[in-house]
Enzyme design. Structure first.
Site, PDB file in Angstrom:
ATOM      1  N   TYR A 142     -23.126  10.782  19.686  1.00  9.41           N
ATOM      2  CA  TYR A 142     -22.713  12.176  19.880  1.00  9.41           C
ATOM      3  C   TYR A 142     -23.121  12.715  21.254  1.00  9.41           C
ATOM      4  O   TYR A 142     -22.708  13.794  21.648  1.00  9.41           O
ATOM      5  CB  TYR A 142     -23.295  13.082  18.787  1.00  9.41           C
ATOM      6  N   LYS A 192     -25.939  -1.579  12.638  1.00  8.21           N
ATOM      7  CA  LYS A 192     -24.912  -2.613  12.571  1.00  8.21           C
ATOM      8  C   LYS A 192     -25.250  -3.654  13.630  1.00  8.21           C
ATOM      9  O   LYS A 192     -24.522  -3.842  14.617  1.00  8.21           O
ATOM     10  CB  LYS A 192     -23.528  -1.998  12.834  1.00  8.21           C
ATOM     11  N   ASP A 224     -22.992  -0.404   6.639  1.00  8.68           N
ATOM     12  CA  ASP A 224     -21.874  -0.395   5.689  1.00  8.68           C
ATOM     13  C   ASP A 224     -22.333  -0.910   4.324  1.00  8.68           C
ATOM     14  O   ASP A 224     -21.989  -0.337   3.278  1.00  8.68           O
ATOM     15  CB  ASP A 224     -20.672  -1.190   6.230  1.00  8.68           C
ATOM     16  N   ASP A 248     -25.486  10.757   9.764  1.00  6.66           N
ATOM     17  CA  ASP A 248     -24.607  11.874   9.439  1.00  6.66           C
ATOM     18  C   ASP A 248     -23.843  11.565   8.157  1.00  6.66           C
ATOM     19  O   ASP A 248     -23.795  12.367   7.211  1.00  6.66           O
ATOM     20  CB  ASP A 248     -23.629  12.053  10.623  1.00  6.66           C
ATOM     21  N   ASP A 252     -25.021  12.818   4.045  1.00 10.71           N
ATOM     22  CA  ASP A 252     -24.095  13.658   3.279  1.00 10.71           C
ATOM     23  C   ASP A 252     -23.735  12.986   1.958  1.00 10.71           C
ATOM     24  O   ASP A 252     -23.708  13.627   0.913  1.00 10.71           O
ATOM     25  CB  ASP A 252     -22.809  13.919   4.072  1.00 10.71           C
TER      26      ASP A 252
END
Ligand code: NAD
Length: 367
Positions: A142, A192, A224, A248, A252
């Site tokens: 980000y 990852k 993942d 993020d 959530d």
């Protein structure tokens, strides 16, 4: 020794309503447990803009830097939607996070047994769930450069860059290990590393930091696979540490395992101050809920649980945090529900202040 200091920024909408209930709890701890806090209050968000023309006055920022912990309600509201971007209520919150350099965002996913039916997962998968996701908050994709939309040949290309320095990974990993030490001494790091160099570095640095915490059982998982495991059997985890982007998404998803927005607390931690406590901002995940503001309908539990996090992570009062969480569990088990916690079968909701009073009564019984 002086009392620990707490700056309350109730903010807008339901912020002041839910904060009133936290103040009852703080008063109870002062009266009944002899835990006194030096509490000061100030404005943030739309109410600060109304008074000062800015969503966070410089004096408030200075106070936030000086106290042991900041407890925030919520900011925003439709009456501020047309304001210039630079003075929107949310800018006040972003300034706090940025200037306090709060790089570790803590999002617990905790399922109270009485609300296990609220989850979209099977009851036995979520009942008693209590995990913590630590998300790196101030770096990663980000923020990385280069970024932008560029012309390339006869088409456009959108670019964002995942970038992490060793020191950025080191400090968030340390925050996560410290948390793990205060919990069940189990930490899973997610990245990852199979396809991203930043993930390889992440894994190396976290492993290195782990040598300073030999009591903590450290594991690594591709993010993942971690997402899959969170939905399959979330209770296998205790603390999870991950980067800004994966955090993020994962936080959530994990938070919603447990049901209502009115139940979700959070904390954002920065570097340790001179007294050894981390800079810290505690706040519910929800916003100012203008649709129910002023009606006594808001669920104060997310904000009260945020205070419980402050007890545990800023003030080293883990046993008192457990007392408060147990009081909430008792009240829910007794059937008390604000409107957001009523299932399809309905029922009679209690008000924001009745929920706060019930939790204080349960605290009283815990003595
Ligand atoms: P919201 O979280 O305020 O509300 C979403 C829905 O959840 C609403 O229906 C609301 O009534 C309900 N809800 C939220 N908290 C609740 C609680 N404690 N008890 C019962 N019900 C609750 O999100 P939104 O509607 O998208 O945003 C409203 C305003 O809040 C906007 O101005 C937004 O920018 C701001 N906002 C602020 C923060 C923050 O302060 N950290 C976070 C998100 C949104």
């Amino acid at each position: 020794m002086s009392n620990p200091s707490l700056l309350i920024l109730a903010g807008d909408g339901i912020g002041p309503e839910v904060m009133e209930e936290v103040k009852k709890i703080i008063t109870w701890y002062g009266d009944k447990r002899d835990l006194k806090f030096d509490v000061s209050e100030d404005l943030v968000g739309g109410c600060a803009y109304d008074k000062h023309g800015t969503p966070l006055h410089d004096d408030t920022m200075t106070k936030a830097q000086e106290v042991d912990a900041v407890l925030l309600g919520a900011v925003g509201g439709p009456q501020y939607d047309s304001l210039d971007f630079s003075v929107k209520p949310e800018r006040g919150l972003l300034r706090l996070r940025k200037e306090m350099d709060l790089f570790a965002n803590l999002r617990p996913a905790q399922c109270f047994d009485a609300l296990a039916d609220f989850s979209s997962l099977k009851k036995d998968v979520v009942a008693g769930l209590d995990i913590m996701i630590v998300r790196e908050l101030t770096s990663g994709i980000y923020f990385g450069e280069p970024r932008g939309i560029f012309e390339e040949g006869n088409e456009r290309v959108g670019i964002n860059t995942q970038r992490y320095t060793e020191s950025e990974i080191d400090r968030v990993a340390r925050a996560a290990f410290e948390l793990a030490m205060k919990r069940n001494k189990k930490l899973c790091s997610m990245e990852k590393a199979n396809v991203m160099e930043s993930g390889i570095l992440w894994r190396e640095v976290v492993t290195e930091v782990g040598k300073d915490y030999p009591e903590v059982a450290l594991s690594h998982m591709y993010a993942d696979a971690g997402a899959m495991q969170l939905c399959r059997w979330p209770k296998q985890f205790d603390v999870i540490v991950t980067d800004n982007l994966f955090g993020d998404l994962l936080s959530d998803a994990a938070a919603m395992l447990t049901g209502s927005l009115g139940m979700l607390p959070s904390a954002s931690l920065g570097a340790p101050m001179e007294n050894g406590r981390p800079k810290a901002l505690y706040e519910p995940v929800h916003g100012s809920a203008p649709d129910i503001a002023g009606q006594g309908k808001a669920n104060p539990i997310a904000c009260i649980l945020s205070f419980a996090m402050a007890l545990r992570y800023s003030f080293d009062l883990g046993a008192e945090a457990e007392r408060l969480e147990a009081a909430i569990e008792t009240v829910l088990a007794d059937g008390a529900r604000t409107a957001d916690l009523l299932g399809p079968e309905g029922g009679t909701p209690i008000s924001t202040s009745e929920m706060g009073d019930a939790i204080v009564a349960a605290l009283e019984k815990s003595l």
